[in-house]
Design a protein around this motif. Structure first.
Motif, PDB file in Angstrom:
ATOM      1  N   THR A 292       0.841  -1.194   0.000  1.00 29.51           N
ATOM      2  CA  THR A 292       0.000   0.000   0.000  1.00 29.51           C
ATOM      3  C   THR A 292       0.875   1.241   0.000  1.00 29.51           C
ATOM      4  OG1 THR A 292      -1.715  -1.160   1.246  1.00 29.51           O
ATOM      5  CG2 THR A 292      -1.839   1.241   1.203  1.00 29.51           C
ATOM      6  N   ALA A 293       0.592   2.167  -0.906  1.00 32.25           N
ATOM      7  CA  ALA A 293       1.373   3.400  -0.995  1.00 32.25           C
ATOM      8  C   ALA A 293       1.038   4.316   0.169  1.00 32.25           C
ATOM      9  CB  ALA A 293       1.100   4.100  -2.321  1.00 32.25           C
ATOM     10  N   ASP A 294       2.073   5.013   0.651  1.00 30.31           N
ATOM     11  CA  ASP A 294       1.912   5.992   1.725  1.00 30.31           C
ATOM     12  C   ASP A 294       2.218   7.367   1.145  1.00 30.31           C
ATOM     13  OD1 ASP A 294       1.851   7.490   3.992  1.00 30.31           O
ATOM     14  OD2 ASP A 294       3.598   6.531   4.942  1.00 30.31           O
ATOM     15  N   LEU A 295       1.173   8.174   0.969  1.00 36.43           N
ATOM     16  CA  LEU A 295       1.316   9.488   0.353  1.00 36.43           C
ATOM     17  C   LEU A 295       1.388  10.610   1.376  1.00 36.43           C
ATOM     18  CD1 LEU A 295      -0.033   7.577  -1.865  1.00 36.43           C
ATOM     19  CD2 LEU A 295      -0.971   9.675  -2.830  1.00 36.43           C
ATOM     20  N   GLY A 296       1.354  10.309   2.626  1.00 39.76           N
ATOM     21  CA  GLY A 296       1.311  11.350   3.643  1.00 39.76           C
ATOM     22  C   GLY A 296      -0.059  12.004   3.651  1.00 39.76           C
ATOM     23  N   ASP A 297      -0.070  13.355   3.590  1.00 40.31           N
ATOM     24  CA  ASP A 297      -1.340  14.099   3.612  1.00 40.31           C
ATOM     25  C   ASP A 297      -1.923  14.313   2.225  1.00 40.31           C
ATOM     26  OD1 ASP A 297      -1.211  14.310   6.360  1.00 40.31           O
ATOM     27  OD2 ASP A 297      -0.036  16.167   6.275  1.00 40.31           O
ATOM     28  N   ALA A 298      -1.222  13.894   1.195  1.00 40.69           N
ATOM     29  CA  ALA A 298      -1.729  14.105  -0.160  1.00 40.69           C
ATOM     30  C   ALA A 298      -2.886  13.173  -0.443  1.00 40.69           C
ATOM     31  CB  ALA A 298      -0.612  13.898  -1.172  1.00 40.69           C
ATOM     32  N   VAL A 299      -3.718  13.631  -1.369  1.00 41.33           N
ATOM     33  CA  VAL A 299      -4.880  12.839  -1.767  1.00 41.33           C
ATOM     34  C   VAL A 299      -4.679  12.393  -3.210  1.00 41.33           C
ATOM     35  CG1 VAL A 299      -7.374  12.820  -2.118  1.00 41.33           C
ATOM     36  CG2 VAL A 299      -6.378  14.098  -0.197  1.00 41.33           C
ATOM     37  N   ASP A 300      -4.787  11.094  -3.416  1.00 42.18           N
ATOM     38  CA  ASP A 300      -4.595  10.538  -4.755  1.00 42.18           C
ATOM     39  C   ASP A 300      -5.887  10.671  -5.543  1.00 42.18           C
ATOM     40  OD1 ASP A 300      -4.203   8.729  -7.011  1.00 42.18           O
ATOM     41  OD2 ASP A 300      -2.492   7.952  -5.891  1.00 42.18           O
ATOM     42  N   THR A 301      -5.763  11.150  -6.779  1.00 41.32           N
ATOM     43  CA  THR A 301      -6.936  11.304  -7.631  1.00 41.32           C
ATOM     44  C   THR A 301      -7.460   9.964  -8.145  1.00 41.32           C
ATOM     45  OG1 THR A 301      -5.503  11.641  -9.551  1.00 41.32           O
ATOM     46  CG2 THR A 301      -6.206  13.610  -8.339  1.00 41.32           C
ATOM     47  N   ARG A 302      -6.598   8.949  -8.117  1.00 43.74           N
ATOM     48  CA  ARG A 302      -7.013   7.601  -8.533  1.00 43.74           C
ATOM     49  C   ARG A 302      -6.569   6.610  -7.467  1.00 43.74           C
ATOM     50  NH1 ARG A 302      -5.084   6.122 -14.350  1.00 43.74           N
ATOM     51  NH2 ARG A 302      -6.486   4.388 -13.852  1.00 43.74           N
ATOM     52  N   PRO A 303      -7.229   6.554  -6.374  1.00 45.95           N
ATOM     53  CA  PRO A 303      -6.785   5.717  -5.248  1.00 45.95           C
ATOM     54  C   PRO A 303      -6.884   4.214  -5.519  1.00 45.95           C
ATOM     55  CG  PRO A 303      -8.945   6.648  -4.793  1.00 45.95           C
ATOM     56  CD  PRO A 303      -8.464   7.281  -6.057  1.00 45.95           C
ATOM     57  N   GLU A 304      -7.580   3.831  -6.564  1.00 44.27           N
ATOM     58  CA  GLU A 304      -7.772   2.393  -6.807  1.00 44.27           C
ATOM     59  C   GLU A 304      -6.479   1.674  -7.144  1.00 44.27           C
ATOM     60  OE1 GLU A 304      -8.822   4.642 -10.632  1.00 44.27           O
ATOM     61  OE2 GLU A 304      -9.217   4.811  -8.478  1.00 44.27           O
ATOM     62  N   ASP A 305      -5.450   2.372  -7.618  1.00 41.16           N
ATOM     63  CA  ASP A 305      -4.179   1.698  -7.928  1.00 41.16           C
ATOM     64  C   ASP A 305      -3.091   1.996  -6.895  1.00 41.16           C
ATOM     65  OD1 ASP A 305      -3.674   4.309  -8.542  1.00 41.16           O
ATOM     66  OD2 ASP A 305      -3.079   3.960 -10.623  1.00 41.16           O
ATOM     67  N   ASN A 306      -3.511   2.469  -5.723  1.00 43.23           N
ATOM     68  CA  ASN A 306      -2.551   2.687  -4.637  1.00 43.23           C
ATOM     69  C   ASN A 306      -2.167   1.389  -3.935  1.00 43.23           C
ATOM     70  OD1 ASN A 306      -2.735   5.346  -5.233  1.00 43.23           O
ATOM     71  ND2 ASN A 306      -3.538   6.003  -3.234  1.00 43.23           N
ATOM     72  N   THR A 307      -2.884   0.336  -4.213  1.00 41.62           N
ATOM     73  CA  THR A 307      -2.673  -0.952  -3.534  1.00 41.62           C
ATOM     74  C   THR A 307      -2.462  -2.033  -4.581  1.00 41.62           C
ATOM     75  OG1 THR A 307      -4.064  -0.275  -1.690  1.00 41.62           O
ATOM     76  CG2 THR A 307      -3.635  -2.619  -1.919  1.00 41.62           C
ATOM     77  N   ALA A 308      -1.525  -2.971  -4.286  1.00 41.00           N
ATOM     78  CA  ALA A 308      -1.262  -4.120  -5.176  1.00 41.00           C
ATOM     79  C   ALA A 308      -1.121  -5.368  -4.315  1.00 41.00           C
ATOM     80  CB  ALA A 308      -0.002  -3.899  -5.997  1.00 41.00           C
ATOM     81  N   THR A 309      -1.535  -6.506  -4.859  1.00 41.27           N
ATOM     82  CA  THR A 309      -1.482  -7.769  -4.117  1.00 41.27           C
ATOM     83  C   THR A 309      -0.852  -8.860  -4.977  1.00 41.27           C
ATOM     84  OG1 THR A 309      -3.690  -8.411  -4.857  1.00 41.27           O
ATOM     85  CG2 THR A 309      -3.533  -7.196  -2.761  1.00 41.27           C
ATOM     86  N   ALA A 310      -0.326  -9.869  -4.293  1.00 35.27           N
ATOM     87  CA  ALA A 310       0.216 -11.067  -4.953  1.00 35.27           C
ATOM     88  C   ALA A 310       0.051 -12.225  -3.981  1.00 35.27           C
ATOM     89  CB  ALA A 310       1.676 -10.887  -5.322  1.00 35.27           C
ATOM     90  N   THR A 311      -0.165 -13.409  -4.524  1.00 32.82           N
ATOM     91  CA  THR A 311      -0.373 -14.590  -3.687  1.00 32.82           C
ATOM     92  C   THR A 311       0.635 -15.683  -4.036  1.00 32.82           C
ATOM     93  OG1 THR A 311      -2.001 -15.509  -5.222  1.00 32.82           O
ATOM     94  CG2 THR A 311      -2.835 -14.138  -3.412  1.00 32.82           C
ATOM     95  N   VAL A 312       0.946 -16.510  -3.034  1.00 36.28           N
ATOM     96  CA  VAL A 312       1.839 -17.656  -3.198  1.00 36.28           C
ATOM     97  C   VAL A 312       1.187 -18.848  -2.515  1.00 36.28           C
ATOM     98  CG1 VAL A 312       4.084 -18.646  -2.629  1.00 36.28           C
ATOM     99  CG2 VAL A 312       3.918 -16.238  -3.293  1.00 36.28           C
ATOM    100  N   ASP A 313       1.061 -19.954  -3.259  1.00 35.54           N
ATOM    101  CA  ASP A 313       0.495 -21.185  -2.698  1.00 35.54           C
ATOM    102  C   ASP A 313       1.600 -22.022  -2.066  1.00 35.54           C
ATOM    103  OD1 ASP A 313      -2.084 -20.551  -3.556  1.00 35.54           O
ATOM    104  OD2 ASP A 313      -1.752 -21.476  -5.519  1.00 35.54           O
ATOM    105  N   VAL A 314       1.341 -22.560  -0.896  1.00 35.35           N
ATOM    106  CA  VAL A 314       2.302 -23.411  -0.203  1.00 35.35           C
ATOM    107  C   VAL A 314       2.016 -24.857  -0.589  1.00 35.35           C
ATOM    108  CG1 VAL A 314       3.249 -24.094   2.019  1.00 35.35           C
ATOM    109  CG2 VAL A 314       2.423 -21.752   1.678  1.00 35.35           C
ATOM    110  N   ARG A 315       2.981 -25.490  -1.265  1.00 39.35           N
ATOM    111  CA  ARG A 315       2.830 -26.873  -1.706  1.00 39.35           C
ATOM    112  C   ARG A 315       4.145 -27.613  -1.485  1.00 39.35           C
ATOM    113  NH1 ARG A 315       0.859 -25.235  -7.029  1.00 39.35           N
ATOM    114  NH2 ARG A 315       2.460 -26.590  -7.887  1.00 39.35           N
TER     115      ARG A 315
END
Length: 375
Positions: A135-158
């Protein structure tokens, strides 16, 4: 009395600086198009066995506008710990409790890019899905497109098969010029069958002098390394031995020769990491060069044994002595005395020698005693 106005001026100046900083931040946020930050997160694998490591790449970029500082945070899933940053200097470090990675830009950079190595605990059960979120940390700024401030990835344990690699080599030191035979043994510890495997050998030292003199036909050479690939498969409990023969020059005396070998690439589903590789260690003895066998000094030749002449058998009896018939028999002529045991033994020895040498029968004339022939 003048100290009050000075303090007041100082306070006003500090307030002005703070206000200016806040104004600059507000202007960046209110700039045409605003501030847009995009966050990315990827992993080098999608499945992993317990005890293995995963590399996570995190990024955050200011797409539009500008920020005085930019950061990214990544909470670590349960059972995952931080190992190291692959960037120098590191921009991502774990928090004091070790449960979150905090990444920050330096100076006025407008992006964060980092690769970190994380490790799964051996107690993480197979079948678990690990979710990583940045998750991006912008401080007090407001992002005009907050939907891409976060990214995820998964790993399966096998988990997969446990394949081990082990060198078999002579104990103790070896000598220059000596042929040293070793084996690299690959074993499938199960639980299932493996259809193929590849091992990689790293060779150090001088290429010509330290190259093995013989190796398995399944191996092929690459500069500074050997790669051996087998496609026959191994059932659980089966092993395959790759033979290698080494001969070291005299200049290697007193050194230690190492050949790291391991599965290639590393099997990320192998639950046992400790036996995936092994180092061949050969200590080459230090000592004087072997000296040739000394050559005997020149001198008089040793006497050679001479052959004993072979007696020649005669077909005619020796002529009788001049002793008259009926005499005392004390002469040493052709007749033997009745009681002369020494003469009898000599005659027997002569007869034996003649028989052995020529294979001829010795004719013995009847001896006369007192005028009568003796049987």
């Amino acid at each position: 009395m003048r100290r009050g106005p000075i303090r007041t001026a100082t306070a006003i100046g500090a307030a002005a600086l703070l206000l200016g900083s806040l104004t600059a931040t507000a202007r960046a946020a209110d700039a045409p198009g605003g501030v847009d930050v995009k966050t990315t997160l990827t992993t080098d694998v999608k499945a992993l066995a317990p005890g293995r490591t995963v590399i996570v790449a995190v990024g955050a970029d200011v797409v539009s506008g500008s920020l005085p500082a930019l950061g990214v945070t990544i909470p670590l899933p349960r059972g995952v710990t931080y190992v190291e940053s692959l960037s120098h200097p590191a921009r991502c470090t774990p928090t004091p409790d070790g449960r979150t990675l905090a990444c920050r830009t330096r100076d006025s950079e407008q992006q964060v890019g980092e690769q970190v190595r994380l490790k799964l605990g051996k107690d993480v059960p197979a079948g678990t899905t690990l979710a990583f979120t940045a998750t991006a940390d912008l401080g007090d700024a407001v992002d005009t497109r907050p939907e891409d401030n976060t990214a995820t990835a998964t790993v399966d344990v096998r988990t997969g098969n446990d394949v081990g690699v082990e060198w078999k080599a002579p104990t103790g030191s070896v000598r220059p010029g000596e042929k040293v035979r070793t084996e690299l043994v690959v074993t499938n510890h199960g639980p299932g069958r493996i259809e193929s495997f590849v091992v990689h050998l790293s060779l150090y030292g001088d290429y010509g002098d330290y190259w093995p003199g013989g190796y398995d036909k399944a191996c092929w050479a690459d500069p500074g390394s050997l790669v051996c690939d087998l496609y026959d498969g191994l059932a659980p409990g089966e092993s395959y031995a790759l033979p290698f023969t080494w001969t070291f020059p005299q200049k290697a005396a007193g050194t230690t020769f190492r050949v790291p070998a391991g599965l290639y690439p590393a099997d990320i589903l192998d639950p046992e990491t400790a036996n995936d590789g092994d180092d061949l260690v050969l200590r080459i003895a230090k000592g004087p060069k072997p000296t040739p066998t000394p050559t005997p000094t020149t001198g008089p030749p040793s006497p050679k044994p001479t052959a004993t002449p072979t007696p020649t058998a005669s077909t005619t009896a020796p002529a009788p002595s001049a002793t008259p018939t009926g005499g005392s028999g004390s002469g040493t002529g052709g007749e033997l005395a009745d009681t002369g045991s020494g003469s009898t033994a000599a005659a027997a020895g002569l007869a034996g020698a003649l028989i052995l040498a020529g294979g001829l029968a010795l004719l013995v004339r009847p001896r006369k005693v007192s005028g009568r022939p003796r049987a």
